[in-house]
Design an enzyme around this catalytic site. Structure first.
Site, mmCIF file in Angstrom:
data_model
loop_
_atom_site.group_PDB
_atom_site.id
_atom_site.type_symbol
_atom_site.label_atom_id
_atom_site.label_comp_id
_atom_site.label_asym_id
_atom_site.label_seq_id
_atom_site.Cartn_x
_atom_site.Cartn_y
_atom_site.Cartn_z
ATOM 1 N N HIS A 18 0.840 -1.209 0.000
ATOM 2 C CA HIS A 18 0.000 0.000 0.000
ATOM 3 C C HIS A 18 0.874 1.258 0.000
ATOM 4 O O HIS A 18 0.586 2.219 -0.715
ATOM 5 C CB HIS A 18 -0.884 0.046 1.255
ATOM 6 C CG HIS A 18 -1.873 -1.079 1.383
ATOM 7 N ND1 HIS A 18 -1.884 -1.935 2.447
ATOM 8 C CD2 HIS A 18 -2.894 -1.464 0.567
ATOM 9 C CE1 HIS A 18 -2.873 -2.811 2.308
ATOM 10 N NE2 HIS A 18 -3.504 -2.553 1.164
ATOM 11 N N LYS A 43 -17.309 -6.682 8.647
ATOM 12 C CA LYS A 43 -16.136 -7.541 8.486
ATOM 13 C C LYS A 43 -15.310 -7.481 9.754
ATOM 14 O O LYS A 43 -15.153 -6.410 10.341
ATOM 15 C CB LYS A 43 -15.316 -6.995 7.293
ATOM 16 C CG LYS A 43 -14.214 -7.904 6.813
ATOM 17 C CD LYS A 43 -13.540 -7.302 5.570
ATOM 18 C CE LYS A 43 -12.177 -7.900 5.315
ATOM 19 N NZ LYS A 43 -11.469 -7.236 4.216
ATOM 20 N N ARG A 92 -2.510 -6.028 -8.088
ATOM 21 C CA ARG A 92 -1.315 -6.838 -7.902
ATOM 22 C C ARG A 92 -1.177 -7.892 -8.996
ATOM 23 O O ARG A 92 -0.115 -8.111 -9.520
ATOM 24 C CB ARG A 92 -1.349 -7.513 -6.526
ATOM 25 C CG ARG A 92 -1.215 -6.531 -5.392
ATOM 26 C CD ARG A 92 -1.598 -7.147 -4.085
ATOM 27 N NE ARG A 92 -3.018 -7.505 -4.087
ATOM 28 C CZ ARG A 92 -3.615 -8.192 -3.138
ATOM 29 N NH1 ARG A 92 -2.926 -8.627 -2.117
ATOM 30 N NH2 ARG A 92 -4.908 -8.454 -3.201
ATOM 31 N N SER A 130 -2.472 -8.505 3.268
ATOM 32 C CA SER A 130 -2.585 -8.336 4.716
ATOM 33 C C SER A 130 -2.900 -9.662 5.406
ATOM 34 O O SER A 130 -2.356 -9.965 6.467
ATOM 35 C CB SER A 130 -3.651 -7.300 5.038
ATOM 36 O OG SER A 130 -3.319 -6.078 4.441
HETATM 37 N N1 COA Z 1 -0.129 -4.132 -2.087
HETATM 38 C C1 COA Z 1 -0.299 -5.106 -1.194
HETATM 39 N N2 COA Z 1 -1.497 -5.563 -0.816
HETATM 40 C C2 COA Z 1 -2.558 -4.968 -1.361
HETATM 41 C C3 COA Z 1 -2.454 -3.940 -2.283
HETATM 42 C C4 COA Z 1 -1.179 -3.525 -2.648
HETATM 43 N N3 COA Z 1 -0.976 -2.560 -3.539
HETATM 44 N N4 COA Z 1 -3.684 -3.580 -2.659
HETATM 45 C C5 COA Z 1 -4.526 -4.363 -1.985
HETATM 46 N N5 COA Z 1 -3.839 -5.195 -1.197
HETATM 47 C C6 COA Z 1 -4.420 -6.270 -0.384
HETATM 48 C C7 COA Z 1 -4.667 -5.974 1.039
HETATM 49 O O1 COA Z 1 -3.563 -6.315 1.812
HETATM 50 C C8 COA Z 1 -5.870 -6.850 1.322
HETATM 51 O O2 COA Z 1 -5.433 -8.172 1.512
HETATM 52 P P1 COA Z 1 -6.315 -9.262 2.264
HETATM 53 O O3 COA Z 1 -7.569 -9.410 1.471
HETATM 54 O O4 COA Z 1 -5.453 -10.457 2.220
HETATM 55 O O5 COA Z 1 -6.563 -8.729 3.645
HETATM 56 C C9 COA Z 1 -6.647 -6.790 0.049
HETATM 57 O O6 COA Z 1 -5.694 -6.549 -0.940
HETATM 58 C C10 COA Z 1 -7.671 -5.705 -0.045
HETATM 59 O O7 COA Z 1 -7.412 -4.691 0.864
HETATM 60 P P2 COA Z 1 -7.521 -3.141 0.660
HETATM 61 O O8 COA Z 1 -6.604 -2.643 -0.389
HETATM 62 O O9 COA Z 1 -7.351 -2.567 2.018
HETATM 63 O O10 COA Z 1 -8.932 -2.880 0.066
HETATM 64 P P3 COA Z 1 -10.320 -3.504 0.315
HETATM 65 O O11 COA Z 1 -10.586 -4.405 -0.834
HETATM 66 O O12 COA Z 1 -10.448 -4.054 1.674
HETATM 67 O O13 COA Z 1 -11.170 -2.187 0.198
HETATM 68 C C11 COA Z 1 -13.114 -0.851 -0.204
HETATM 69 C C12 COA Z 1 -12.399 -2.199 -0.335
HETATM 70 C C13 COA Z 1 -13.023 -0.323 1.214
HETATM 71 C C14 COA Z 1 -12.468 0.152 -1.139
HETATM 72 C C15 COA Z 1 -14.558 -1.145 -0.626
HETATM 73 O O14 COA Z 1 -15.047 -2.237 0.111
HETATM 74 C C16 COA Z 1 -15.459 0.039 -0.379
HETATM 75 O O15 COA Z 1 -15.442 0.984 -1.141
HETATM 76 N N6 COA Z 1 -16.217 -0.002 0.720
HETATM 77 C C17 COA Z 1 -17.061 1.106 1.167
HETATM 78 C C18 COA Z 1 -18.546 0.746 1.018
HETATM 79 C C19 COA Z 1 -18.938 0.874 -0.410
HETATM 80 O O16 COA Z 1 -18.851 1.931 -1.002
HETATM 81 N N7 COA Z 1 -19.405 -0.258 -0.964
HETATM 82 C C20 COA Z 1 -19.862 -0.302 -2.319
HETATM 83 C C21 COA Z 1 -18.694 -0.464 -3.238
HETATM 84 S S1 COA Z 1 -19.270 -0.450 -4.889
#
Ligand code: COA
Length: 161
Positions: A18, A43, A92, A130
């Protein structure tokens, strides 16, 4: 506002993957808001929203144009509230794309002016996730190349409790 972007995510916890995306986008925009989703209702996260915010703040303090904020509810509402129409996400590998494609299109449906920009993860960081890190820490492995030591130590402390 075109020179402002949000980078939303759960960041549970923030990793070098990140941080790499944040550092690269901080060079492209005047301002980045790292928006940490408070998803405690849906979650189970290992870290509370305030822990995730404080980890992120510590890791981006060298970047003067990046601000960390927590948010609840829809990302598009957060973007509207802050008058932002650019959303950053990292990709990724190909399997990320399917989920990111749905997310970007759904967000764009909810807010037509919102554009998602994807950055490819740096190859040396592209396998980091993560949940894998949590697993490694749980079984006593070394995660020092995936995330900052202070966060890893906090994680070990939390797991011991
Ligand atoms: N490098 C390393 N790891 C990465 C990464 C990167 N560049 N990008 C993502 N990841 C990993 C994270 O470590 C995490 O791993 P895990 O699943 O093993 O824990 C995973 O990818 C995703 O994490 P993150 O990047 O924190 O994003 P997310 O997918 O949890 O986030 C939101 C999603 C919050 C953006 C989305 O759920 C959201 O917008 N929620 C708000 C409610 C909403 O609007 N909902 C409707 C959406 S249409």
């Amino acid at each position: 506002m075109k020179n402002k972007a949000i980078y939303p995510g759960t960041f549970d916890p923030i990793t070098y993957g990140h941080i790499d995306i944040i550092e690269r986008t901080a060079l492209m925009f005047e301002k980045i808001i790292l928006a940490i989703f408070d998803n405690s209702l849906h979650k189970n996260t290992m870290f509370t929203i305030s822990e995730r915010i404080s980890f992120a703040k510590e890791q981006i303090k060298h970047l003067t144009n990046v601000e960390v904020m927590g948010f609840c509810g829809l990302t598009v509402n957060f973007a509207k509230k802050h008058n932002i129409n650019i959303l950053i996400r990292g990709i990724r590998f190909i399997s990320d794309f399917e989920y990111e494609y749905k997310l970007a299109n759904m967000n764009n449906n909810l807010m037509a002016s919102l554009e998602t920009i994807f950055l490819l993860s740096s190859p040396k960081l592209s396998f980091i996730s993560s949940s894998l890190i949590k697993d490694i820490v749980y079984y006593g492995g070394d995660v020092s190349s995936f995330l900052p030591k202070s966060i890893a130590n906090f994680m070990i402390h939390k797991l011991k409790k």
